[in-house]
Design a protein around this motif. Structure first.
Motif, PDB file in Angstrom:
ATOM      1  N   GLN A 280      37.699  36.958  28.164  1.00  0.00           N
ATOM      2  CA  GLN A 280      37.278  35.590  27.713  1.00  0.00           C
ATOM      3  C   GLN A 280      36.622  34.514  28.833  1.00  0.00           C
ATOM      4  O   GLN A 280      35.819  34.134  28.746  1.00  0.00           O
ATOM      5  CB  GLN A 280      37.825  35.284  26.601  1.00  0.00           C
ATOM      6  N   ALA A 281      37.798  34.429  29.583  1.00  0.00           N
ATOM      7  CA  ALA A 281      38.091  33.510  30.633  1.00  0.00           C
ATOM      8  C   ALA A 281      37.080  33.751  31.722  1.00  0.00           C
ATOM      9  O   ALA A 281      36.996  33.216  31.996  1.00  0.00           O
ATOM     10  CB  ALA A 281      39.600  33.151  30.929  1.00  0.00           C
ATOM     11  N   CYS A 282      36.885  35.267  31.947  1.00  0.00           N
ATOM     12  CA  CYS A 282      36.421  35.519  33.232  1.00  0.00           C
ATOM     13  C   CYS A 282      34.756  35.111  32.613  1.00  0.00           C
ATOM     14  O   CYS A 282      34.163  34.749  33.520  1.00  0.00           O
ATOM     15  CB  CYS A 282      36.662  36.263  33.493  1.00  0.00           C
ATOM     16  N   GLU A 283      34.529  35.910  31.605  1.00  0.00           N
ATOM     17  CA  GLU A 283      33.373  35.474  31.163  1.00  0.00           C
ATOM     18  C   GLU A 283      33.206  33.887  30.794  1.00  0.00           C
ATOM     19  O   GLU A 283      31.404  33.803  31.142  1.00  0.00           O
ATOM     20  CB  GLU A 283      32.974  35.738  29.629  1.00  0.00           C
ATOM     21  N   LEU A 431      49.204  30.542  24.989  1.00  0.00           N
ATOM     22  CA  LEU A 431      49.936  30.109  26.500  1.00  0.00           C
ATOM     23  C   LEU A 431      48.560  29.765  27.168  1.00  0.00           C
ATOM     24  O   LEU A 431      47.149  30.474  26.854  1.00  0.00           O
ATOM     25  CB  LEU A 431      49.834  31.509  27.567  1.00  0.00           C
ATOM     26  N   PRO A 432      48.692  29.257  28.330  1.00  0.00           N
ATOM     27  CA  PRO A 432      47.213  29.029  29.558  1.00  0.00           C
ATOM     28  C   PRO A 432      46.181  30.466  29.386  1.00  0.00           C
ATOM     29  O   PRO A 432      47.329  31.715  29.506  1.00  0.00           O
ATOM     30  CB  PRO A 432      48.217  28.998  30.741  1.00  0.00           C
ATOM     31  N   ALA A 433      45.455  30.154  29.566  1.00  0.00           N
ATOM     32  CA  ALA A 433      44.260  31.067  30.275  1.00  0.00           C
ATOM     33  C   ALA A 433      44.290  31.007  31.791  1.00  0.00           C
ATOM     34  O   ALA A 433      43.691  29.502  32.223  1.00  0.00           O
ATOM     35  CB  ALA A 433      43.422  31.274  28.955  1.00  0.00           C
ATOM     36  N   GLY A 434      42.635  31.669  32.297  1.00  0.00           N
ATOM     37  CA  GLY A 434      43.223  31.363  33.512  1.00  0.00           C
ATOM     38  C   GLY A 434      41.901  32.564  34.151  1.00  0.00           C
ATOM     39  O   GLY A 434      41.974  33.805  33.767  1.00  0.00           O
ATOM     40  N   VAL A 435      41.219  32.461  35.602  1.00  0.00           N
ATOM     41  CA  VAL A 435      41.190  33.450  35.961  1.00  0.00           C
ATOM     42  C   VAL A 435      41.452  33.578  37.246  1.00  0.00           C
ATOM     43  O   VAL A 435      41.862  33.062  38.351  1.00  0.00           O
ATOM     44  CB  VAL A 435      39.648  33.717  36.136  1.00  0.00           C
ATOM     45  N   GLN A 436      40.895  35.212  38.058  1.00  0.00           N
ATOM     46  CA  GLN A 436      41.200  34.636  39.903  1.00  0.00           C
ATOM     47  C   GLN A 436      39.508  34.901  40.479  1.00  0.00           C
ATOM     48  O   GLN A 436      38.722  35.189  40.045  1.00  0.00           O
ATOM     49  CB  GLN A 436      42.480  36.371  39.853  1.00  0.00           C
ATOM     50  N   LEU A 437      40.001  34.211  41.992  1.00  0.00           N
ATOM     51  CA  LEU A 437      39.013  33.698  42.691  1.00  0.00           C
ATOM     52  C   LEU A 437      39.325  35.111  43.849  1.00  0.00           C
ATOM     53  O   LEU A 437      40.085  34.395  44.506  1.00  0.00           O
ATOM     54  CB  LEU A 437      37.896  32.656  42.664  1.00  0.00           C
ATOM     55  N   VAL A 438      38.341  35.440  44.253  1.00  0.00           N
ATOM     56  CA  VAL A 438      39.036  36.778  45.363  1.00  0.00           C
ATOM     57  C   VAL A 438      37.554  36.455  46.636  1.00  0.00           C
ATOM     58  O   VAL A 438      36.454  36.065  46.172  1.00  0.00           O
ATOM     59  CB  VAL A 438      38.875  37.620  45.478  1.00  0.00           C
ATOM     60  N   ALA A 439      37.736  36.168  47.756  1.00  0.00           N
ATOM     61  CA  ALA A 439      36.637  36.087  48.713  1.00  0.00           C
ATOM     62  C   ALA A 439      36.931  36.866  49.930  1.00  0.00           C
ATOM     63  O   ALA A 439      37.883  37.510  49.938  1.00  0.00           O
ATOM     64  CB  ALA A 439      36.821  35.051  49.480  1.00  0.00           C
ATOM     65  N   GLY A 440      36.180  36.988  51.198  1.00  0.00           N
ATOM     66  CA  GLY A 440      36.061  37.532  52.360  1.00  0.00           C
ATOM     67  C   GLY A 440      37.325  36.509  52.930  1.00  0.00           C
ATOM     68  O   GLY A 440      38.028  36.190  53.075  1.00  0.00           O
TER      69      GLY A 440
END
Length: 472
Positions: A280-283, A431-440
């Protein structure tokens, strides 16, 4: 200023000190007061430098009084993890046997922070040898998650994440070999930036012989309460040093960094335990990015399962060759149990199998580079499970196998040396919710831009969240 200074971001605090609206001494005293009030319970900082920090603050104020030029972090309190060198202090790595391992010189990023005017206030706690996702050791004790003492604050930079979340300094240093910045940041509701291998110089004179997988995967980076502070800390920490031959003078900002790009949303993992809150956090983050002009498509990065497993297999086989015996002898009981479980679920590779894996790693890295050309930002969870119960890795080898599957978004990016950023999105069931972002590689700028868009929409303030939860 009437506001408690420990609540300010590093960016705000640095500006207030430069303009002489507050003194560095006032800022440091406020943070030290917060540490004295909160750290005895949370135990995020294994050591606190009260007298040295106040002396450094007085010196910083004297520089301003003389009208001399100052650095971007002048007078700002920061903390350093216990596993890198600070001159004159022991680099304990959470191990009693290393309590007299006094560093003769600063690690490069510590030198860079000092040159920028930062004031070192203490040392962040970590598990023994920084080898667990649980911040506890028999020497310095356990760090609590400020939201829930029953779950991990993350590891191995759990002390850094808990300290920043609780206001014990706006910037904390961490390092990330397999998620050790991103996971604690997510667990404690702060921003954590895993940098590209070669972006921030890594070196400590007290232990200069880094094993091969550490050279390939481990990085230094900041944990902060805001994305702006992560950007500021990165600019300081990334100053070059010949002590790390992998350091690259890559620009911090590319011409196209401000442009919204195509984002790959990956939430389709088929692990046995996928918590709905992380999906849900990612969405939600995907919707916020779309509102900010990003184009979001569902897509799975190539060889995801294979490359995630490869990280731990390579690391543990490298440690079998160099490190396991020393850690068994000097680590604590929890480290030895975790290590036994790690080794039990890791196939023992011979020389050719290790070399074959390294060859395969390069080919997978090429496929990821192509993927990240099409999708310049990858959005996915930090972990497929909610923050783990305290000492979950002590239960059994089979449970550790499940944990490794849960941590696959952290492991796969680490083995490829890519940058990743954990940014909070709010709260979910306490609890905290969050997402991860990744790049080149060397595209931290894209991560920071996308994270700023998420941060703006989320409107999350970890200090306010802790107060609301009655945690501090």
């Amino acid at each position: 200023m009437n506001l408690e200074l420990w609540r300010l971001s590093a960016t705000e605090l640095a500006q207030a000190i430069r303009s002489r609206r507050v003194s560095a001494r006032e800022a440091v005293r406020s943070v030290l007061g917060r540490i004295d009030a909160v750290n005895p319970r949370i135990n995020a900082l294994a050591a606190v430098s009260h007298e040295a920090a106040l002396a450094a603050a007085d010196a910083a104020d004297a520089v301003l009084a003389r009208g001399e030029p100052v650095g971007p972090l002048h007078g700002v309190p920061v903390s350093i993890k216990i596993n890198i060198d600070v001159a004159g202090e022991p680099t304990t790595d959470g191990v009693r046997a290393l309590q007299h391992n006094v560093a003769a010189e600063d690690s490069p990023l510590v030198s860079s922070l000092r040159r920028a005017g930062a004031i070192l206030i203490g040392r962040n706690n970590a598990p023994a040898f920084s080898l667990r996702w649980f911040t506890d050791n028999a020497f310095h004790g356990r760090t609590l998650n400020p939201f829930d003492a029953g779950v991990t604050p993350g590891g191995s930079s759990g002390g850094a994440a808990a300290a920043v979340a609780c206001g014990m300094g706006p910037i904390a240093h961490g390092n990330d070999y397999g998620g050790s910045i991103r996971y604690p940041a997510w667990a404690c509701g702060v921003v954590g930036l895993r940098t590209t291998v070669g972006r921030v110089p890594s070196y400590k004179a007290s232990a200069p012989n880094r094993i091969v997988t550490n050279q390939l995967m481990s990085v230094q980076g900041p944990l902060t309460r805001t994305v702006a502070d992560a950007r500021l800390a990165l600019a300081v920490m990334s100053a070059g040093s010949p002590l790390d031959p992998q350091w690259v003078p890559a620009p911090l900002e590319a011409a196209d960094s401000a442009q919204p790009v195509r984002v790959a949303l990956f939430t389709g993992w088929k692990a046995s335990r996928v918590d709905r809150s992380v999906v849900q956090a990612c969405e939600q983050a995907a919707r916020w990015l779309q509102e900010a002009g990003y184009a979001v498509e569902e897509a799975e990065p190539p060889h995801f399962e294979e490359v995630s497993a490869m990280q731990f297999h390579l690391v543990m086989n490298d440690m079998r060759r160099a490190g396991v015996a020393f850690m068994r002898e000097n680590g604590d009981d929890a480290l030895r149990t975790a290590l036994d479980h790690y080794l039990a679920v890791t196939p023992e590779w011979n020389r050719d199998e290790c070399l074959d894996a390294l060859t395969r790693r390069f080919n997978i890295a090429r496929d990821w580079a192509v993927f990240l050309e099409r999708y310049p930002v990858l959005l996915m969870p930090n972990s497929w499970e909610r923050a783990l119960p305290v000492d979950d890795d002590q239960r059994s080898a089979e449970r550790v196998r499940e944990i490794l599957l849960a941590q696959s978004p952290l492991l796969g990016t680490a083995v490829l040396g890519l940058p990743g950023l954990s940014v909070p999105t709010g709260m979910a069931d306490g609890l905290p919710a969050g997402v991860q972002l990744v790049a080149g590689r060397f595209r931290e700028d894209r991560l920071l831009r996308a994270a700023e868009a998420i941060e703006t929409k989320a409107g999350f303030n970890v200090t306010n969240a802790l107060v609301k939860a009655g945690a501090t």
